[in-house]
Design a protein around this motif. Structure first.
Motif, PDB file in Angstrom:
ATOM      1  N   ALA A  19      19.851 -19.385  -2.799  1.00 51.12           N
ATOM      2  CA  ALA A  19      18.634 -18.244  -4.011  1.00 51.12           C
ATOM      3  C   ALA A  19      18.120 -17.411  -3.486  1.00 51.12           C
ATOM      4  CB  ALA A  19      17.708 -19.641  -3.688  1.00 51.12           C
ATOM      5  N   VAL A  20      19.359 -16.154  -2.916  1.00 50.18           N
ATOM      6  CA  VAL A  20      19.054 -15.074  -3.080  1.00 50.18           C
ATOM      7  C   VAL A  20      20.050 -14.736  -3.623  1.00 50.18           C
ATOM      8  CG1 VAL A  20      19.241 -12.721  -1.398  1.00 50.18           C
ATOM      9  CG2 VAL A  20      17.908 -15.200  -0.603  1.00 50.18           C
ATOM     10  N   PRO A  21      19.458 -13.841  -5.272  1.00 47.88           N
ATOM     11  CA  PRO A  21      20.149 -12.824  -6.175  1.00 47.88           C
ATOM     12  C   PRO A  21      20.377 -11.414  -5.578  1.00 47.88           C
ATOM     13  CG  PRO A  21      16.995 -13.257  -6.319  1.00 47.88           C
ATOM     14  CD  PRO A  21      18.078 -13.867  -5.595  1.00 47.88           C
ATOM     15  N   ALA A  22      21.216 -11.080  -6.549  1.00 48.61           N
ATOM     16  CA  ALA A  22      21.417  -9.726  -6.258  1.00 48.61           C
ATOM     17  C   ALA A  22      20.401  -9.321  -6.761  1.00 48.61           C
ATOM     18  CB  ALA A  22      22.384  -9.811  -6.515  1.00 48.61           C
ATOM     19  N   VAL A  23      19.610  -7.649  -5.823  1.00 51.56           N
ATOM     20  CA  VAL A  23      18.982  -7.555  -6.181  1.00 51.56           C
ATOM     21  C   VAL A  23      19.570  -5.687  -6.042  1.00 51.56           C
ATOM     22  CG1 VAL A  23      16.960  -6.511  -4.795  1.00 51.56           C
ATOM     23  CG2 VAL A  23      17.414  -8.802  -5.008  1.00 51.56           C
ATOM     24  N   LYS A  24      19.162  -4.965  -7.200  1.00 54.81           N
ATOM     25  CA  LYS A  24      20.172  -3.761  -7.198  1.00 54.81           C
ATOM     26  C   LYS A  24      18.439  -2.619  -6.142  1.00 54.81           C
ATOM     27  CE  LYS A  24      22.459  -4.543 -11.402  1.00 54.81           C
ATOM     28  NZ  LYS A  24      22.267  -4.204 -12.914  1.00 54.81           N
ATOM     29  N   ASP A  25      18.907  -1.335  -6.581  1.00 49.82           N
ATOM     30  CA  ASP A  25      17.998  -0.067  -5.679  1.00 49.82           C
ATOM     31  C   ASP A  25      17.156  -1.126  -4.683  1.00 49.82           C
ATOM     32  OD1 ASP A  25      19.049   0.941  -7.767  1.00 49.82           O
ATOM     33  OD2 ASP A  25      17.484   0.671  -8.928  1.00 49.82           O
ATOM     34  N   VAL A  26      17.317  -1.562  -4.141  1.00 49.53           N
ATOM     35  CA  VAL A  26      16.932  -2.148  -2.595  1.00 49.53           C
ATOM     36  C   VAL A  26      17.147  -0.663  -1.712  1.00 49.53           C
ATOM     37  CG1 VAL A  26      16.918  -3.222  -0.620  1.00 49.53           C
ATOM     38  CG2 VAL A  26      17.532  -4.626  -2.925  1.00 49.53           C
ATOM     39  N   SER A  27      16.435  -0.255  -1.139  1.00 49.64           N
ATOM     40  CA  SER A  27      15.909   0.732   0.033  1.00 49.64           C
ATOM     41  C   SER A  27      16.565   0.196   1.378  1.00 49.64           C
ATOM     42  CB  SER A  27      14.443   1.337  -0.295  1.00 49.64           C
ATOM     43  OG  SER A  27      13.219   0.920   0.335  1.00 49.64           O
ATOM     44  N   ALA A  28      15.445  -1.383   2.147  1.00 50.18           N
ATOM     45  CA  ALA A  28      15.038  -1.420   2.893  1.00 50.18           C
ATOM     46  C   ALA A  28      14.707  -2.937   3.474  1.00 50.18           C
ATOM     47  CB  ALA A  28      13.762  -1.668   3.966  1.00 50.18           C
ATOM     48  N   ILE A  29      15.825  -3.836   3.542  1.00 51.17           N
ATOM     49  CA  ILE A  29      15.302  -5.313   4.131  1.00 51.17           C
ATOM     50  C   ILE A  29      14.967  -5.453   5.718  1.00 51.17           C
ATOM     51  CG2 ILE A  29      17.437  -7.461   4.132  1.00 51.17           C
ATOM     52  CD1 ILE A  29      18.807  -5.726   2.814  1.00 51.17           C
ATOM     53  N   ILE A  30      13.769  -6.792   5.285  1.00 55.07           N
ATOM     54  CA  ILE A  30      13.476  -6.648   6.724  1.00 55.07           C
ATOM     55  C   ILE A  30      13.741  -8.491   6.343  1.00 55.07           C
ATOM     56  CG2 ILE A  30      11.113  -6.791   7.394  1.00 55.07           C
ATOM     57  CD1 ILE A  30      10.319  -4.287   6.349  1.00 55.07           C
ATOM     58  N   SER A  31      13.341  -8.519   7.853  1.00 51.46           N
ATOM     59  CA  SER A  31      13.788  -9.907   8.061  1.00 51.46           C
ATOM     60  C   SER A  31      13.639 -10.604  10.142  1.00 51.46           C
ATOM     61  CB  SER A  31      15.713 -10.561   8.599  1.00 51.46           C
ATOM     62  OG  SER A  31      15.490 -12.250   8.532  1.00 51.46           O
ATOM     63  N   PHE A  32      12.830 -11.655   9.496  1.00 52.77           N
ATOM     64  CA  PHE A  32      11.556 -12.292  10.378  1.00 52.77           C
ATOM     65  C   PHE A  32      12.255 -13.784  10.497  1.00 52.77           C
ATOM     66  CE2 PHE A  32       9.081  -9.528   8.512  1.00 52.77           C
ATOM     67  CZ  PHE A  32       8.686  -8.656   9.691  1.00 52.77           C
ATOM     68  N   GLY A  33      13.615 -14.128  10.641  1.00 48.10           N
ATOM     69  CA  GLY A  33      14.187 -15.428  10.771  1.00 48.10           C
ATOM     70  C   GLY A  33      14.988 -15.768  11.498  1.00 48.10           C
ATOM     71  N   PRO A  34      15.842 -16.656  11.231  1.00 44.26           N
ATOM     72  CA  PRO A  34      17.229 -16.420  12.469  1.00 44.26           C
ATOM     73  C   PRO A  34      17.932 -15.480  12.559  1.00 44.26           C
ATOM     74  CG  PRO A  34      16.563 -18.805  11.466  1.00 44.26           C
ATOM     75  CD  PRO A  34      15.501 -18.292  10.867  1.00 44.26           C
ATOM     76  N   GLU A  47       0.901  -1.147  -0.013  1.00 42.64           N
ATOM     77  CA  GLU A  47      -0.245   0.190  -0.244  1.00 42.64           C
ATOM     78  C   GLU A  47       0.668   0.936   0.060  1.00 42.64           C
ATOM     79  OE1 GLU A  47      -2.317  -0.232   3.231  1.00 42.64           O
ATOM     80  OE2 GLU A  47      -3.977  -1.652   2.582  1.00 42.64           O
ATOM     81  N   ARG A  48       2.105   1.316   0.879  1.00 42.44           N
ATOM     82  CA  ARG A  48       3.034   2.127  -0.332  1.00 42.44           C
ATOM     83  C   ARG A  48       3.246   2.692  -1.086  1.00 42.44           C
ATOM     84  NH1 ARG A  48       6.090   3.325   5.515  1.00 42.44           N
ATOM     85  NH2 ARG A  48       7.769   3.469   4.244  1.00 42.44           N
ATOM     86  N   GLY A  49       3.581   1.913  -1.911  1.00 42.01           N
ATOM     87  CA  GLY A  49       3.748   2.191  -3.532  1.00 42.01           C
ATOM     88  C   GLY A  49       5.074   1.608  -3.762  1.00 42.01           C
ATOM     89  N   GLU A  50       5.345   0.605  -2.600  1.00 41.77           N
ATOM     90  CA  GLU A  50       7.341   0.446  -3.201  1.00 41.77           C
ATOM     91  C   GLU A  50       7.327  -1.129  -4.211  1.00 41.77           C
ATOM     92  OE1 GLU A  50      10.915   2.475  -0.596  1.00 41.77           O
ATOM     93  OE2 GLU A  50       9.463   2.263   0.607  1.00 41.77           O
ATOM     94  N   PRO A  51       7.895  -1.534  -4.686  1.00 40.26           N
ATOM     95  CA  PRO A  51       7.850  -2.510  -5.534  1.00 40.26           C
ATOM     96  C   PRO A  51       8.691  -3.327  -3.744  1.00 40.26           C
ATOM     97  CG  PRO A  51       8.483  -0.854  -6.931  1.00 40.26           C
ATOM     98  CD  PRO A  51       8.768  -0.044  -5.338  1.00 40.26           C
ATOM     99  N   VAL A  52       7.492  -4.765  -3.969  1.00 39.56           N
ATOM    100  CA  VAL A  52       8.608  -5.649  -2.768  1.00 39.56           C
ATOM    101  C   VAL A  52       9.281  -6.969  -3.114  1.00 39.56           C
ATOM    102  CG1 VAL A  52       7.577  -7.080  -0.564  1.00 39.56           C
ATOM    103  CG2 VAL A  52       6.589  -4.345  -0.794  1.00 39.56           C
ATOM    104  N   LEU A  53      10.055  -7.068  -2.590  1.00 39.95           N
ATOM    105  CA  LEU A  53      10.425  -8.640  -2.928  1.00 39.95           C
ATOM    106  C   LEU A  53      10.271  -9.487  -1.462  1.00 39.95           C
ATOM    107  CD1 LEU A  53      11.530 -11.230  -5.631  1.00 39.95           C
ATOM    108  CD2 LEU A  53      13.761  -9.285  -5.203  1.00 39.95           C
ATOM    109  N   ALA A  54       9.327 -10.609  -1.740  1.00 36.64           N
ATOM    110  CA  ALA A  54       9.354 -11.036  -0.501  1.00 36.64           C
ATOM    111  C   ALA A  54      10.361 -13.193  -1.201  1.00 36.64           C
ATOM    112  CB  ALA A  54       7.901 -11.556  -0.171  1.00 36.64           C
ATOM    113  N   LEU A  55      11.376 -13.959   0.488  1.00 36.26           N
ATOM    114  CA  LEU A  55      11.749 -15.287   0.405  1.00 36.26           C
ATOM    115  C   LEU A  55      11.061 -15.618   0.998  1.00 36.26           C
ATOM    116  CD1 LEU A  55      14.467 -16.197  -0.959  1.00 36.26           C
ATOM    117  CD2 LEU A  55      14.948 -16.161   1.466  1.00 36.26           C
TER     118      LEU A  55
END
Length: 283
Positions: free
Chosen positions: A51-66, A22-30
């Motif tokens: 299996a985590v490809p290089a992602v360009k133009d990342v503004s934020a990274i969020i993690s809920f895992g270990p 809803e914020r309008g930024e593209p989201v890429l989730a694993l």
């Protein structure tokens, strides 16, 4: 700019991903399982560290895992734009420090080591970071604490009610998602480890009683008195930690959370929907 989410199919991700879109930024989730793309949301199938490809133009990274695998990946990932980093740990980092069970003390140490490793990885890239330490999480039917109890009771029509005066502070997964969103926008939360508990503290026995009242079917209460629990701890050593903590307070101080992020979690008022898996999981 893209927001990259690890653990997007988790109980917190269930509430966070729609809000991010809803914020309008593209989201890429694993995710470890294939999932269909949605408007504004694409999925990567895999898990850390592979299996985590290089992602360009990342503004934020969020993690809920270990934390440790995430910190290890973060340390070597190419992140030229120094994205904002937000991750969840657990209040177990503190509440299990002095557990009588060695494995639980080890979990506490692993969590704190992971937090330290994350901070070091972010420092290498010049990334601002925030770690959230939630208490007992509920709300999306994906937790491994209250949901299994609720579902088992619904099947058997018996609800064990262990005695316990230790305080609990369950936090709804949606409120953790709100805290993540706020941390993305509040620069003063950078470099902080923030405790995150629910909006109400209540005795453990009352918490279980409320779960029972929330069920869609009638159940027979099965009181488990303190003397019985003490006997179970002696006979089954693996229960020493969980049973012993029934008399201990497992709570969080939300003062800094509210001051910095303006988030006030809801009180513990569960309903039957809290114990149902999301449709994407059920399918």
């Amino acid at each position: 700019m893209t927001v990259l989410v690890f653990g997007g199919s988790s109980q917190i991700g269930h509430f966070l991903l729609p809000a991010l879109c809803e914020r309008g930024e593209p989201v890429l989730a694993l995710s470890r399982q294939p999932r269909d793309a949605q408007a504004g949301l694409d999925w990567i199938e895999g898990q850390l560290p592979d299996a985590v490809p290089a992602v360009k133009d990342v503004s934020a990274i969020i993690s809920f895992g270990p934390l440790q695998p995430f910190a290890d990946w973060l340390a070597q990932a190419p992140l030229p734009l120094a994205p904002r980093v937000i991750a969840t740990s657990s209040m177990s980092a503190e509440t299990k420090r002095a557990s009588p069970v060695p494995a639980e003390r080890a979990i506490s140490q692993q969590l704190r080591d992971g937090e330290t490793a994350l901070a070091a990885a972010c420092a290498r890239h010049g990334c601002a970071w925030t770690v959230l330490r939630p208490t007992l999480i509920y709300g999306a039917g994906l937790d491994k604490s209250l949901t299994p109890i609720a579902r088992r009771a619904s099947r058997t029509r018996l609800f064990p009610l262990p005695a316990g005066h230790g305080l609990r502070q369950p936090v709804h997964a949606a409120d953790i998602a709100l805290a993540v969103l706020a941390a993305l926008d509040v620069a003063s939360s950078a470099g902080r480890v923030l405790s995150l508990g629910g909006g109400e503290r209540l005795p453990a026995a009352d918490m279980f009683a409320r779960v029972r009242r929330s069920l869609p079917v009638a159940t027979v209460p099965l009181p488990l008195p303190a003397w019985l629990l003490r006997g179970a701890r002696r006979v089954l050593p693996r229960l020493a930690g969980p049973m012993g903590r029934l008399e201990s307070d497992l709570v969080a101080d939300n003062t800094e959370l509210t001051r910095l992020l303006g988030v006030t979690p809801r009180p513990f008022r569960p309903d039957a929907d809290c114990w149902q898996s999301p449709p994407s999981v059920r399918s």
